[in-house]
Design an enzyme around this catalytic site. Structure first.
Site, PDB file in Angstrom:
ATOM      1  N   HIS A 103      14.894  51.847 141.609  1.00 51.69           N
ATOM      2  CA  HIS A 103      14.182  50.880 142.455  1.00 51.69           C
ATOM      3  C   HIS A 103      13.832  51.580 143.761  1.00 51.69           C
ATOM      4  CE1 HIS A 103      13.380  47.293 144.804  1.00 51.69           C
ATOM      5  NE2 HIS A 103      13.499  46.547 143.727  1.00 51.69           N
ATOM      6  N   ARG A 130       8.386  43.046 150.093  1.00 50.27           N
ATOM      7  CA  ARG A 130       6.986  43.500 150.027  1.00 50.27           C
ATOM      8  C   ARG A 130       6.076  42.386 149.545  1.00 50.27           C
ATOM      9  NH1 ARG A 130       7.845  47.874 146.118  1.00 50.27           N
ATOM     10  NH2 ARG A 130      10.026  47.251 146.090  1.00 50.27           N
TER      11      ARG A 130
END
Ligand SMILES: Cc1cc2nc3c(=O)[nH]c(=O)nc-3n(C[C@H](O)[C@H](O)[C@H](O)COP(=O)(O)OP(=O)(O)OC[C@H]3O[C@@H](n4cnc5c(N)ncnc54)[C@H](O)[C@@H]3O)c2cc1C
Length: 606
Positions: free
Chosen positions: A236, A256
């Protein structure tokens, strides 16, 4: 003679995360008896840590979404190595599984008009993740437990399965120990569902908790089942990097999705510098458009920060390697900047990302509404795992089923965020249903007492060796393995390094055979670590060997010595299997062709 407790069930489910609970609920609803075993306490499975949300084309926020778009996004994300049947079933059934969870009491965040709110996530064309702030997994586990517990499922907590038992070619039970008292248990079962989660603890930097030592992968492999796609480990892009004690803890992609941006130490949004051809048409080419996308503008394209995880992680590594990283070896993730655009931004961030706010405040003394975070890649998820039939979830061993992260196929070379939670529900349900059917169609099988004795002797061997000078310490071997995997089989891979890893694993395996522990069987973490080593070594070897076999770069598997995709590997699974000589065998197998109607969807969606 070994002393042990015995339990008999029609179905034994190993693992009480989302997949295990959903399988247990379904099997129990089919009227068979179900035992559920978990390594830690009920409610502490990995699933509880899930933050960002669950992907399903409910189309509550954007009515252009439907199963076909979800299917096509999943296949593109997986670089078309996915088991297309699983990707199809997942996309079609996820909305019903989410609605069912709501009917059982899950309370997802709402739109202004009271529908399930869905957020943006990497690789998903439309806002698709139903969520509860950034604590979605907690709500999911709570709901499944509440629902399951009233169905009479018997739960064995802090009970670790060490070996699967077979009667001829089919599974018939499992051998386990209780963590607290160190006592042995034997479970007899007509069918078994493995739902043991991931392998993150094979690496030094990981978002995974102590439980994820690849037990299910290893149990299945040693019972003769095929593993596939083991080369695909997801790093990740955003884990915490500072302070060192919290390195690897996840920073959800939801940051995000809510408008957070990645910058290097020059303040540049470096994600705009490298947009893969496969995603160019769908990706914003300027900051303004990217911002509009995160705020729900249907005509805007997604910002490059929301490209797939494999790509974002590699871009971050590039920035760090080329000297543009943050002070502690990461890059900057900035959500505080949205105050330039949004009135009341600080409160908005705290409401949307409460766990992230507290995580950084408490662990790093950073106020994310004011300052950027420092983030870097962390080992997060394994796409590879037990090969299953797409419809039934049965492995290549009769009566042995698998669901959730320990199973493989649906995500191909790279999983999209949010697609795991929906995978757990869709395929947990299917595994439970088909395991119950198998149990009804097949009578009981016998657990061999001799095998139980052998398994007990093996489990007690570290005590026999004691903690004298000639013995090895389990923690030392675990630590060396984790450092070696991080170093030699990490985000960027090379032939020579992976070959070296295979040699080192063989040496570590030799040393693991000399591991000794002191003390007694009651709650003895040194003993438990010694017993985990076999699993960690098995999955590490599978990852390294499969990585060597795939001489190309695709999805999460990036080879510096073979940086391009190779057409001869574009429709091939790497299969890992235990040979008759007990050695690990690696084989390439072609993925069957997609039916025309699914190919047409992929072509149409571009
Ligand atoms: C921090 C974090 C955030 C995430 N956020 C998201 C997200 O927002 N959306 C998303 O889709 N995915 C997310 N993921 C991924 C997702 O949470 C996991 O892939 C998923 O929860 C795995 O579920 P599972 O049911 O397969 O296994 P788990 O939930 O991992 O449960 C495994 C179970 O198996 C048991 N077990 C293991 N070995 C044994 C053994 N030998 N004997 C007995 N029991 C055993 C464990 O005790 C546990 O009960 C996130 C992951 C992490 C780490």
């Amino acid at each position: 003679m070994t002393q042990f407790e015995t339990h008999e069930y029609d179905i034994l489910v190993i693992g009480a995360g989302g997949a295990g609970l959903r399988a247990a609920i379904e099997a129990s609803a089919a009227g068979v008896s179900v035992g559920l075993v978990c390594k830690s306490l009920l409610g502490k499975a990995h699933t509880v840590m899930a933050e960002g949300g669950i992907a399903a084309s409910l189309a509550t926020v954007d009515d252009r979404d439907n199963w076909k778009v979800h299917f096509s996004d999943t296949m593109r994300g997986g670089q078309y190595l996915n088991n297309w049947r699983m990707a199809e079933l997942h996309a079609k059934e996820a909305p019903d599984r989410v609605r069912e969870l709501e009917a059982w009491g899950a309370l997802f965040d709402r739109t202004k008009d009271g529908r399930t709110l869905q957020r943006n996530f990497g690789g998903h064309k439309y806002p698709r993740l139903a969520h509860v702030g950034d604590r979605t997994g907690l709500e999911m586990i709570r709901t499944l437990q509440d629902h399951g517990i009233t169905q009479g499922i018997e739960v064995h907590m802090e009970c670790t399965v060490l070996e699967l038992m077979k009667d001829g070619q089919r599974v018939c039970g499992a051998f386990a120990y209780e963590r607290e008292r160190g006592r042995f248990c034997v479970f007899g079962a007509k069918a078994i569902v493995l739902a043991t989660g991931g392998i993150g603890r094979a690496y030094k930097i990981t978002s995974n908790s102590w439980e994820y030592s690849g037990d299910g992968h290893s149990l299945a492999y040693h019972a003769g089942a095929d593993l596939i796609d083991m080369e695909f480990v997801q790093f990740h892009p955003t884990g915490m990097v500072w302070p060192p004690s919290v390195r690897g803890i996840l920073v959800t992609e939801g940051v995000r999705g809510e408008g957070g941006v990645l910058r290097n130490n020059q303040g540049r949004r470096f994600m705009f510098d490298d947009i893969p051809e496969l995603y160019r048409k769908q990706t914003a080419d300027n900051e303004e458009e990217g911002w509009r996308y995160t705020q729900g503008d249907r005509d805007a394209r997604r910002p490059p920060e929301l490209l797939t995880r494999d790509h974002v992680a590699r871009c971050i590594v590039r920035e760090i390697k080329e000297g543009r990283g943050s002070p502690h070896g990461g890059v900057f993730l900035d959500i505080a900047w949205i105050k330039e655009r949004l009135p009341g931004a600080a409160e908005h961030i705290k409401r949307k990302l409460p766990s992230m706010y507290h995580q950084f405040k408490q662990l790093a003394d950073i106020d994310i509404t004011e300052e950027p975070m420092e983030v870097g890649p962390t080992t997060h998820y394994v796409m590879g795992g037990i090969r299953v039939n797409g419809d039934t979830q049965m492995s290549t061993v009769a009566g042995l089923f698998a669901a959730g992260e320990c199973a493989s196929g649906i995500h191909g070379a790279n999983r999209l965020g949010g697609n795991s939670l929906s995978d757990l529900l869709v395929f947990g349900k299917r595994a439970g249903e088909h395991a119950a059917e198998f149990a009804r169609e097949h009578g009981s099988a016998n657990v061999d007492a001799g095998r139980v004795d052998d398994a007990a002797k093996k489990a007690l061997a570290p005590f026999e060796r004691g903690s004298g000078q000639e013995t090895e310490g389990p923690y030392k071997i675990q630590e060396e393995l984790q450092e070696m995997m991080q170093e030699l089989v990490g985000i960027v891979r090379r032939e020579t390094e992976m070959a070296q890893a295979v040699d080192r694993i063989s040496q570590l395996r030799g040393r693991a055979g000399r591991v000794g522990v002191g003390g007694n069987r009651e709650y003895n973490p040194g003993w438990h670590t010694a017993l985990d080593l076999e699993n960690l070594l098995t999955v590490s070897e599978a990852i390294a060997r499969a990585g060597l076999e795939r001489r190309e770069s695709r999805g999460a598997h990036y080879r510096e010595d073979h940086p391009a995709k190779e057409s001869n590997l574009s429709a091939v699974n790497v299969v890992v299997r235990k040979g008759d000589d007990q050695a690990m065998q690696i084989k390439q197998e072609a993925i069957p062709d997609m039916p025309d109607e699914l190919s047409a969807i992929v072509k149409k969606m571009g």
